[in-house]
Write an enzyme that holds these catalytic residues in place. Structure first.
Site, PDB file in Angstrom:
ATOM      1  CG  HIS A 186      -1.824   1.091   1.368  1.00 14.10           C
ATOM      2  ND1 HIS A 186      -3.246   0.982   1.130  1.00 14.10           N
ATOM      3  CD2 HIS A 186      -1.521   2.301   1.871  1.00 14.10           C
ATOM      4  CE1 HIS A 186      -3.794   2.258   1.434  1.00 14.10           C
ATOM      5  NE2 HIS A 186      -2.828   3.018   1.751  1.00 14.10           N
ATOM      6  CD  GLU A 187       1.600   3.446   3.954  1.00 18.95           C
ATOM      7  OE1 GLU A 187       1.781   4.483   2.857  1.00 18.95           O
ATOM      8  OE2 GLU A 187       0.765   3.452   4.404  1.00 18.95           O
TER       9      GLU A 187
ATOM     10  CG  HIS B 135       0.284   6.114  -0.748  1.00 14.56           C
ATOM     11  ND1 HIS B 135      -0.931   6.438  -1.318  1.00 14.56           N
ATOM     12  CD2 HIS B 135      -0.234   5.446   0.388  1.00 14.56           C
ATOM     13  CE1 HIS B 135      -2.147   6.261  -0.571  1.00 14.56           C
ATOM     14  NE2 HIS B 135      -1.597   5.568   0.430  1.00 14.56           N
TER      15      HIS B 135
ATOM     16  CE1 TYR C  68      -3.999   9.752   0.079  1.00 16.33           C
ATOM     17  CE2 TYR C  68      -4.049  11.508   1.964  1.00 16.33           C
ATOM     18  CZ  TYR C  68      -3.911   9.924   1.742  1.00 16.33           C
ATOM     19  OH  TYR C  68      -4.038   8.782   2.326  1.00 16.33           O
TER      20      TYR C  68
ATOM     21  CD  GLU D 252      -5.475   5.785   1.319  1.00 19.23           C
ATOM     22  OE1 GLU D 252      -5.531   4.593   1.882  1.00 19.23           O
ATOM     23  OE2 GLU D 252      -4.421   6.331   1.244  1.00 19.23           O
TER      24      GLU D 252
ATOM     25  CG  ASP E 138      -9.630   9.891   5.776  1.00 26.59           C
ATOM     26  OD1 ASP E 138      -8.417   9.945   5.550  1.00 26.59           O
ATOM     27  OD2 ASP E 138     -10.406   8.950   5.404  1.00 26.59           O
TER      28      ASP E 138
ATOM     29  CG  HIS F 203      -7.723   6.362   4.861  1.00 28.60           C
ATOM     30  ND1 HIS F 203      -7.119   7.858   4.817  1.00 28.60           N
ATOM     31  CD2 HIS F 203      -6.332   5.657   4.378  1.00 28.60           C
ATOM     32  CE1 HIS F 203      -5.980   7.923   4.546  1.00 28.60           C
ATOM     33  NE2 HIS F 203      -5.282   6.278   4.563  1.00 28.60           N
TER      34      HIS F 203
END
Lengths: 377, 99
Positions: free
Chosen positions: A167-168, A171, A182, A191, A264, A269
């Site tokens: 996931h990271e 990005h 974002y 996301e 958020d 998310h």
């Protein structure tokens, strides 16, 4: 030849040209690069891309380079180098998880999509573990991956789930490709991309087909104290956890439940559950390994067609278009894309109207195209 | 003085929130919060404080402080928290966790 009208530009989509430029013979690469540089459609991308390609020839040798640091429970980055590429395993399990996980992710992008790291040019994969104290988070800071140890009460260390690492790292890929804002729908797509490719690296590591996978994000992350199976479920958004302390999984699985919020970054998310579920449906519909077809469609669409403001509807239209280009108009794969979006309440539009073509496209000399693929030009 | 605090976002996307009225707190605790708000120059902070470096999965903090007829809301990314505001955010995060 006359460069005023480039026949390549007329009929070959940019992502195919890029594939040719990345994988073709020298002659093919030259022709594809020339066509790419002539394309008005990718004017914004081409400078960076050609620059990357020029540097890439020697850089390709460098390949995978991971470096894992420890912040030693402080917040200074990147911290102390614990394991560099090729070094033996550390005594620190989080260091090894970050090393192995980023390696598996590099391999997915390289082996399946022929992408050499985050920037397509062998960028070093820097990770820092043990960030801050009891830190319940992992993030991408624009340059590197960062992982907390968790509080031990609800969360384990964030490297424990390979999908979190994927996931990271994704990005970073998004930053170097579509650069989706974002915030709001582009942010939820950003996301979702990270969840999708995080899940795909887990599935590929386990050798699971779409129907065998659990489609959970962060399953290992939650301690036994939490009532729940994971942080998110792509298969059934909104059902991952329901806990007296943490609350209930807030993800919608359909546009009718889209959450409008100021928090958020506009619910990035939260509403990612919608494209997440669309991807799950189409991957299962296509069958087999989800990274091979569904993953390829989304990767290519994001790389070539998404921009920073792409929203759910345009993502639906563009993934549908790319599925047609990769697997054929009316193919099982393209129908699966339409079904996936339909199940979350989004109807794919008719194929986007063809962009105005430069004069003379219809007269594009077939011989030139053939020569490209024969590698003799 | 009333304080509404929400931490959202992060990889987990979990919401952490607490609403405080300093009148309901022990004197020492109320005095500490009022000092942290004063020290942060809260009412002079911009409404939106973003990180210039981009990135993803950072926490997002949203604080509203109401006092004597004035009210101010600040939304700030974890990556861009001004040094003077950090002690207040740390204390409110602890309170939201019940610590």
């Amino acid at each position: 030849m006359d460069h005023h009208i480039d026949p390549l530009l007329c009929i070959i989509p940019p992502h195919m040209l890029k594939n040719i430029a990345e994988k073709g013979t020298d002659a093919q690469k030259r022709a594809a690069l020339a066509a790419l540089s002539a394309s008005a459609r990718i004017r914004e991308q081409r400078t960076a891309f050609i620059k990357a390609m020029v540097v890439k020839v020697p850089a390709a040798i460098s390949g995978k380079h991971r470096a894992v640091y420890s912040a030693n429970n402080l917040t200074s980055l990147p911290g102390v180098l614990m394991r560099d590429e090729g070094a033996p395993p550390s005594a620190d399990v989080a260091v090894n998880e970050a090393y192995d996980g980023s390696g598996a992710m590099y391999d997915l992008y390289m082996d399946v999509y022929q992408r050499n790291s985050l920037d397509g040019n062998g960028l070093r994969l820097n990770s820092t573990v043990h960030y801050d104290k009891n830190y319940d988070n992992a993030f991408w800071n624009g340059e590197q991956m960062v992982y907390g140890d968790g509080d031990g009460q609800f969360f384990n260390r964030f490297t424990i789930s390979i999908d979190v690492i994927g996931h990271e790292l994704t990005h970073g890929v998004t930053q170097y490709t579509s650069n989706l804002d974002y915030r709001n729908q582009p942010g939820a797509l950003n996301e979702s991309f990270s969840d999708i490719f995080g899940s795909l690296v887990k599935q590929r590591t386990k050798g699971q087909t779409a129907d065998q996978a659990d489609w959970l994000i962060g399953a290992e992350l939650l301690t036994m104290n939490v009532r729940g199976v994971a942080l998110r479920s792509m298969k059934a958004p909104g059902t991952a956890y329901n806990d007296p302390v943490l609350g209930k999984d807030p993800q919608p699985a359909h546009m009718k439940d889209y959450v409008t919020t100021l928090e958020d970054n506009g619910g990035v998310h939260i509403n990612s559950g919608i494209p997440n579920h669309a991807f799950y449906v189409m991957a299962v519909e296509m069958g087999g390994f989800a990274w091979e077809k569904a993953g390829r469609i989304w990767y290519v669409a994001a790389r070539d067609d998404f921009n920073n403001t792409t929203n759910f509807q345009s993502a639906a239209n563009l993934t549908y278009k790319v599925a047609g280009e990769l697997y054929g108009v009316g193919s099982i794969e393209q129908m699966a894309v339409a079904k996936g979006w339909s199940e979350v309440g989004i109807t794919v539009g008719v194929q986007p109207q063809p962009q105005p073509q430069p004069d003379g496209c219809l007269a594009a000399p077939v011989a030139f195209i053939r020569s490209l693929f024969s590698g003799k030009s | 003085m009333k304080i509404d605090f929400v931490r959202s976002g992060g990889f987990a996307g979990l919401r952490l929130a607490v609403n405080v009225d300093t009148q309901d707190l022990p004197d020492a605790e109320a005095a500490l919060l009022e000092k942290l708000i004063r020290d942060s120059g809260f009412f002079d902070l911009a409404e939106h404080i973003k990180s210039p470096s981009g990135g993803a999965d950072r926490f997002e903090y949203r604080l509203t402080v109401s006092e004597g007829g004035r009210s101010h809301t600040v939304t700030v990314s974890e990556a861009a928290v001004p040094e003077g505001l950090r002690p207040l955010i740390d204390r409110l995060t602890e309170m939201a966790k019940g610590l």
